[in-house]
Design a protein around this motif. Structure first.
Motif, short mmCIF file in Angstrom:
data_model
loop_
_atom_site.label_atom_id
_atom_site.label_comp_id
_atom_site.label_asym_id
_atom_site.label_seq_id
_atom_site.Cartn_x
_atom_site.Cartn_y
_atom_site.Cartn_z
N GLY A 156 0.82 -1.20 0.00
CA GLY A 156 0.00 0.00 0.00
C GLY A 156 0.86 1.25 0.00
O GLY A 156 0.62 2.19 -0.77
N GLU A 157 1.87 1.26 0.85
CA GLU A 157 2.79 2.40 0.91
C GLU A 157 3.51 2.60 -0.42
O GLU A 157 3.65 3.75 -0.90
N GLU A 160 1.10 3.92 -3.13
CA GLU A 160 0.77 5.33 -2.91
C GLU A 160 1.84 6.22 -3.52
O GLU A 160 1.53 7.24 -4.15
N ASP A 234 -1.27 -1.63 6.47
CA ASP A 234 -0.90 -1.48 5.06
C ASP A 234 -1.85 -2.28 4.18
O ASP A 234 -2.14 -1.86 3.05
N ARG A 237 -4.66 -0.14 3.49
CA ARG A 237 -4.26 0.89 2.54
C ARG A 237 -4.27 0.33 1.11
O ARG A 237 -4.75 0.98 0.18
#
Length: 247
Positions: A156-157, A160, A234, A237
């Motif tokens: 997810g990080e 992004e 995460d 996310r």
């Protein structure tokens, strides 16, 4: 140095996620121009002068595209600092393919690879707990090419960051399970993403199978539960960004 971008797609991640298989499959198609070999490690080369980058030796690794999509596969790009920014500076219209695998299975496969190579000497359970401190003694801080078993799984990080630099239509997210279960469908999607017709169906294959040997530990329920907790935020996310959730 002034340049005309030669490369217009990159398989940018993730390590142990199926990128070798995807690169191998794409090599069967004569209407795609691939790099001479997988993992050029150009955009993660911190020794280069990125203030005035010279792309001549990068371009030398590719055949003449002759109108074909031209690309490479280096799965550290989505994880290593500044790689995505360097890719965006090289070609803002770059198309990026990311192949994701359950982060726990990815971490386990990564550890097996490093242990088999003799790079890692500690058991998996230690590496995903106390061993993460090693990354804070490395350069760049918090990142490591070999010991990043857990950190490379924060999808997810990483996505992004990717979406902040490239419009979503320039990004294709696949899963290793889809590529393994039905390569014809997955490859048709990749070819469509690259602006090509589906093409012929490839013969399924196993590529880069992990080495069989006696490992000092097994992936057990405690390790799985620990990593599920580590990845929980995460995972939410990633699901919000892509709708994808590993169970």
């Amino acid at each position: 140095m002034a340049h005309a971008p030669l490369v217009n797609f990159v398989i940018a991640g993730v390590q142990k996620g199926g990128t070798t298989a995807l690169f191998d499959y794409l090599g069967d198609y004569p209407d795609i121009a691939l790099a001479q070999f997988k993992e050029l490690h150009f955009f993660d080369d911190d020794r280069r002068d990125w203030g005035r980058p010279d792309y001549a030796d990068y371009h030398a690794r590719f055949p003449e595209p002759a109108g074909r999509p031209c690309g490479e596969a280096t799965p550290i790009y989505v994880y290593w600092p500044n790689c995505l920014e360097r890719i965006a500076a090289y070609n803002p219209a770059m198309k990026l393919i990311v192949v994701l695998r359950d982060p726990i299975q990815r971490a386990w496969s990564h550890w097996r690879m490093e242990y088999a190579r003799g790079v890692e000497t500690h058991p998996f359970a230690w590496c995903i707990r106390e061993g993460r401190q090693r990354l804070f003694d490395s350069d760049p801080w918090g990142h490591h090419r070999e010991y990043s078993y857990v950190e490379r799984g924060f999808y997810g990080e990483q996505l992004e960051r990717l979406y902040a630099l490239f419009p979503r239509p320039q990004v294709l997210v696949l899963t290793s399970d889809r590529l393994r279960a039905d390569p014809a469908v997955a490859l048709a999607e990749v070819r469509g993403f690259l602006g090509l017709s589906p093409g012929r169906s490839p013969a399924p294959r196993e590529v880069h199978v992990g080495r069989e040997m006696n490992y000092p530990s097994e992936l057990n329920a405690d390790d799985i539960d620990h990593l599920r907790q580590v990845y929980a935020a995460d995972a939410d996310r990633l699901a919000a960004l892509t709708g994808l959730r590993f169970s």
